[in-house]
Design a protein around this motif. Structure first.
Motif, PDB file in Angstrom:
ATOM      1  N   ASP A 107       0.827  -1.209   0.000  1.00 34.91           N
ATOM      2  CA  ASP A 107       0.000   0.000   0.000  1.00 34.91           C
ATOM      3  C   ASP A 107       0.864   1.263   0.000  1.00 34.91           C
ATOM      4  O   ASP A 107       0.585   2.228  -0.720  1.00 34.91           O
ATOM      5  CB  ASP A 107      -0.930   0.015   1.217  1.00 34.91           C
ATOM      6  N   ALA A 108       1.921   1.257   0.823  1.00 33.78           N
ATOM      7  CA  ALA A 108       2.815   2.419   0.878  1.00 33.78           C
ATOM      8  C   ALA A 108       3.529   2.617  -0.448  1.00 33.78           C
ATOM      9  O   ALA A 108       3.683   3.744  -0.937  1.00 33.78           O
ATOM     10  CB  ALA A 108       3.824   2.247   2.011  1.00 33.78           C
ATOM     11  N   ALA A 109       3.961   1.501  -1.047  1.00 34.31           N
ATOM     12  CA  ALA A 109       4.648   1.598  -2.339  1.00 34.31           C
ATOM     13  C   ALA A 109       3.704   2.106  -3.416  1.00 34.31           C
ATOM     14  O   ALA A 109       4.102   2.900  -4.282  1.00 34.31           O
ATOM     15  CB  ALA A 109       5.214   0.229  -2.728  1.00 34.31           C
ATOM     16  N   PHE A 110       2.455   1.681  -3.364  1.00 37.78           N
ATOM     17  CA  PHE A 110       1.492   2.153  -4.359  1.00 37.78           C
ATOM     18  C   PHE A 110       1.323   3.661  -4.254  1.00 37.78           C
ATOM     19  O   PHE A 110       1.352   4.365  -5.264  1.00 37.78           O
ATOM     20  CB  PHE A 110       0.144   1.459  -4.154  1.00 37.78           C
ATOM     21  N   ARG A 111       1.174   4.140  -3.037  1.00 36.69           N
ATOM     22  CA  ARG A 111       0.972   5.585  -2.854  1.00 36.69           C
ATOM     23  C   ARG A 111       2.214   6.366  -3.273  1.00 36.69           C
ATOM     24  O   ARG A 111       2.112   7.411  -3.908  1.00 36.69           O
ATOM     25  CB  ARG A 111       0.633   5.869  -1.400  1.00 36.69           C
ATOM     26  N   ASP A 112       3.397   5.846  -2.915  1.00 40.47           N
ATOM     27  CA  ASP A 112       4.631   6.597  -3.160  1.00 40.47           C
ATOM     28  C   ASP A 112       5.148   6.450  -4.587  1.00 40.47           C
ATOM     29  O   ASP A 112       5.804   7.360  -5.103  1.00 40.47           O
ATOM     30  CB  ASP A 112       5.726   6.144  -2.189  1.00 40.47           C
ATOM     31  N   GLU A 113       4.899   5.305  -5.210  1.00 41.25           N
ATOM     32  CA  GLU A 113       5.582   4.992  -6.461  1.00 41.25           C
ATOM     33  C   GLU A 113       4.691   4.967  -7.698  1.00 41.25           C
ATOM     34  O   GLU A 113       5.207   4.983  -8.815  1.00 41.25           O
ATOM     35  CB  GLU A 113       6.288   3.617  -6.339  1.00 41.25           C
ATOM     36  N   TRP A 114       3.366   4.877  -7.528  1.00 43.01           N
ATOM     37  CA  TRP A 114       2.498   4.689  -8.690  1.00 43.01           C
ATOM     38  C   TRP A 114       2.727   5.746  -9.756  1.00 43.01           C
ATOM     39  O   TRP A 114       2.978   5.431 -10.914  1.00 43.01           O
ATOM     40  CB  TRP A 114       1.028   4.672  -8.275  1.00 43.01           C
ATOM     41  N   GLY A 115       2.604   7.003  -9.384  1.00 45.23           N
ATOM     42  CA  GLY A 115       2.737   8.069 -10.370  1.00 45.23           C
ATOM     43  C   GLY A 115       4.094   8.065 -11.044  1.00 45.23           C
ATOM     44  O   GLY A 115       4.203   8.245 -12.262  1.00 45.23           O
ATOM     45  N   ARG A 116       5.155   7.859 -10.272  1.00 40.54           N
ATOM     46  CA  ARG A 116       6.497   7.844 -10.834  1.00 40.54           C
ATOM     47  C   ARG A 116       6.680   6.666 -11.791  1.00 40.54           C
ATOM     48  O   ARG A 116       7.311   6.783 -12.836  1.00 40.54           O
ATOM     49  CB  ARG A 116       7.531   7.773  -9.707  1.00 40.54           C
ATOM     50  N   LEU A 117       6.128   5.522 -11.387  1.00 39.04           N
ATOM     51  CA  LEU A 117       6.257   4.325 -12.212  1.00 39.04           C
ATOM     52  C   LEU A 117       5.528   4.505 -13.543  1.00 39.04           C
ATOM     53  O   LEU A 117       6.083   4.235 -14.621  1.00 39.04           O
ATOM     54  CB  LEU A 117       5.693   3.126 -11.441  1.00 39.04           C
ATOM     55  N   VAL A 118       4.287   4.959 -13.487  1.00 41.84           N
ATOM     56  CA  VAL A 118       3.521   5.183 -14.712  1.00 41.84           C
ATOM     57  C   VAL A 118       4.201   6.239 -15.573  1.00 41.84           C
ATOM     58  O   VAL A 118       4.275   6.115 -16.801  1.00 41.84           O
ATOM     59  CB  VAL A 118       2.072   5.594 -14.377  1.00 41.84           C
ATOM     60  N   ALA A 119       4.724   7.275 -14.937  1.00 41.33           N
ATOM     61  CA  ALA A 119       5.395   8.340 -15.686  1.00 41.33           C
ATOM     62  C   ALA A 119       6.595   7.802 -16.459  1.00 41.33           C
ATOM     63  O   ALA A 119       6.794   8.130 -17.634  1.00 41.33           O
ATOM     64  CB  ALA A 119       5.836   9.446 -14.735  1.00 41.33           C
ATOM     65  N   ALA A 120       7.405   6.975 -15.806  1.00 39.72           N
ATOM     66  CA  ALA A 120       8.585   6.418 -16.477  1.00 39.72           C
ATOM     67  C   ALA A 120       8.184   5.526 -17.646  1.00 39.72           C
ATOM     68  O   ALA A 120       8.810   5.555 -18.717  1.00 39.72           O
ATOM     69  CB  ALA A 120       9.428   5.641 -15.477  1.00 39.72           C
ATOM     70  N   LEU A 121       7.131   4.746 -17.466  1.00 42.06           N
ATOM     71  CA  LEU A 121       6.685   3.845 -18.536  1.00 42.06           C
ATOM     72  C   LEU A 121       6.083   4.626 -19.702  1.00 42.06           C
ATOM     73  O   LEU A 121       6.285   4.263 -20.866  1.00 42.06           O
ATOM     74  CB  LEU A 121       5.675   2.843 -17.980  1.00 42.06           C
ATOM     75  N   ILE A 122       5.336   5.679 -19.411  1.00 39.28           N
ATOM     76  CA  ILE A 122       4.777   6.494 -20.494  1.00 39.28           C
ATOM     77  C   ILE A 122       5.896   7.158 -21.284  1.00 39.28           C
ATOM     78  O   ILE A 122       5.875   7.212 -22.514  1.00 39.28           O
ATOM     79  CB  ILE A 122       3.800   7.549 -19.935  1.00 39.28           C
ATOM     80  N   ARG A 123       6.892   7.658 -20.563  1.00 40.84           N
ATOM     81  CA  ARG A 123       8.003   8.313 -21.262  1.00 40.84           C
ATOM     82  C   ARG A 123       8.684   7.345 -22.226  1.00 40.84           C
ATOM     83  O   ARG A 123       9.046   7.713 -23.336  1.00 40.84           O
ATOM     84  CB  ARG A 123       9.042   8.823 -20.256  1.00 40.84           C
TER      85      ARG A 123
END
Length: 416
Positions: free
Chosen positions: A10-26
């Protein structure tokens, strides 16, 4: 699955979701693929972390797993060769202190909030890609059917793709005109969480939390922007009062009656410090002014100690940046507290004559409160009834009914 693993995921989802999706979109340029691979990475974590243990760097583990999923998916597509090469080259294995990840997140926020998209699309897309809410959750939060929300998200992504909206932070010369769009979306998200426009509940804590979280991210990434700091200060100072704003049964508690010992003093201290940083730039703006108003309330020892004259003056300043009938109504409240209810009523009457707030329940509710304080109980009761007909949340209706009942029970009215 242990509670420790669930908390870690849960903590990783809150902290990392946006960054993870951003890196993959890039790297892939495919919004849907990025979200799907990020979801798969978290699902894989739920399966493997109970067995293998929580990784020392969960974000790095998730990024690597999502990258492998993206590469596998692209390899299976007959037209994915070029994208595969790009994905393999552009997504690096994350290392300690990787400075590129925050830039990716900022690109994502600015892309979601591009002015070419409608305001509704900006809000929905930000919640989906940056905050990681599901389509169903966004639909419930914004009071839209799930199918309609799915179409809205699809259209927004298609517009980004077909209109060639760049996935980047705007160049320096465009930041002043683009940052307000981002701030506006975050402000709207928080406002809907802080005082829901319709429904059974006044507060939507998840929206307040998401908006404040994203404002923190933006303040970290744009530390020299005073209005970004002003917005973060404003959200912190308002949200500090969340626990005292409703009764256990959900009924609204007006500001003057709130238990100030229940206010979050750590959040208030942080908000004041952030506001201080913003004001040191000597470049005032509407969010800083609103944060200063919130600071007046947050630092008052009790309702009687509130500096209403200062608040009224600040609302006067705000009208120069944000001229709107709602700001004028708030100024009327402050003037009514600083100079007496008759002075406030004059401003309310002027607003009523314009018709700009027709159908807005807080206009007759404000009029009712000022009349009640003047002792004009029959007129106040009529105004409360008018407000009651327009109120859209159960909490507001309960509050107005209580005020109306107080007038009915006591000839002298209630001067709480």
């Amino acid at each position: 699955m242990t509670a420790e693993v669930r908390r870690a995921v849960d903590a990783a989802f809150r902290d990392e979701w946006g960054r993870l999706v951003a890196a993959l979109i890039r790297s892939t340029g495919d919004w849907d693929l990025a979200e799907e691979c990020a979801q798969e990475a978290f699902a894989h974590a739920l399966r493997t972390w109970p067995r293998d243990g929580i990784p020392q760097r969960p974000g790095a583990w998730l990024t690597t797993t999502a990258r492998h999923r993206a590469v596998d998916r692209l390899r299976r597509e007959t037209v994915g060769t070029a994208k595969l090469r790009e994905a393999a080259l552009v997504i690096p294995e994350p290392g300690p202190g990787d400075g590129g990840v925050p830039d990716d997140l900022l690109r994502l926020i600015f892309t979601c909030c591009h002015p070419a998209l409608s305001l509704e699309a900006r809000v929905a897309l930000t919640l989906r890609t940056v905050a990681g809410l599901s389509t169903a959750e966004i639909a419930r939060a914004l009071l839209v059917g799930e199918a309609a929300m799915a179409k809205r998200l699809t259209r927004a992504k298609a517009k980004i793709r077909h209109a060639g909206i760049p996935y980047r932070v705007p160049p320096a010369h465009l930041l002043p005109e683009r940052t307000p769009a981002v701030l506006g979306v975050l402000y709207l998200l928080f406002s809907e969480g802080y005082a829901a426009s319709v429904g059974a509940h006044l507060l939507r804590g998840d929206l307040c939390d998401e908006a404040t979280h994203l404002a923190r991210v933006l303040a970290d990434l744009l530390p020299g922007e005073p209005e970004v700091l002003g917005l973060l200060a404003l959200l912190l100072l308002h949200d500090a009062r969340r626990a005292a704003r409703t009764e256990p049964d959900g009924q609204l508690v007006p500001l003057e009656d709130q238990d100030r010992t229940a206010w979050d003093r750590a959040a208030i201290a942080e908000g004041l410090a952030v506001l201080d940083r913003a004001l040191h730039h000597r470049a005032p703006g509407p969010y800083q002014v609103q944060a200063a108003i919130a600071a007046c309330h947050a630092t008052a020892a009790d309702a009687a100690d509130t500096d209403w004259a200062q608040i009224a003056a600040l609302y006067g300043c705000l009208t120069r940046w944000r001229p709107s009938p709602v700001v004028e109504l708030n100024r009327a409240v402050a003037v009514g507290m600083a100079d007496g209810p008759a002075a406030g009523l004059e401003l309310v009457a002027a607003l009523e004559r314009t018709g700009a707030l027709a159908g807005y329940h807080l206009l007759p509710a404000t009029r009712a409160d000022l009349l009640r304080r003047l002792g004009h109980h029959a007129d106040a009761a009529a105004a409360y009834r008018a407000a009651l007909e327009l109120a859209r949340t159960d909490a507001e209706r309960h509050y107005l009914r209580r005020r109306l009942a107080e007038l009915t029970r006591s000839p002298g009215g209630s001067h709480r």
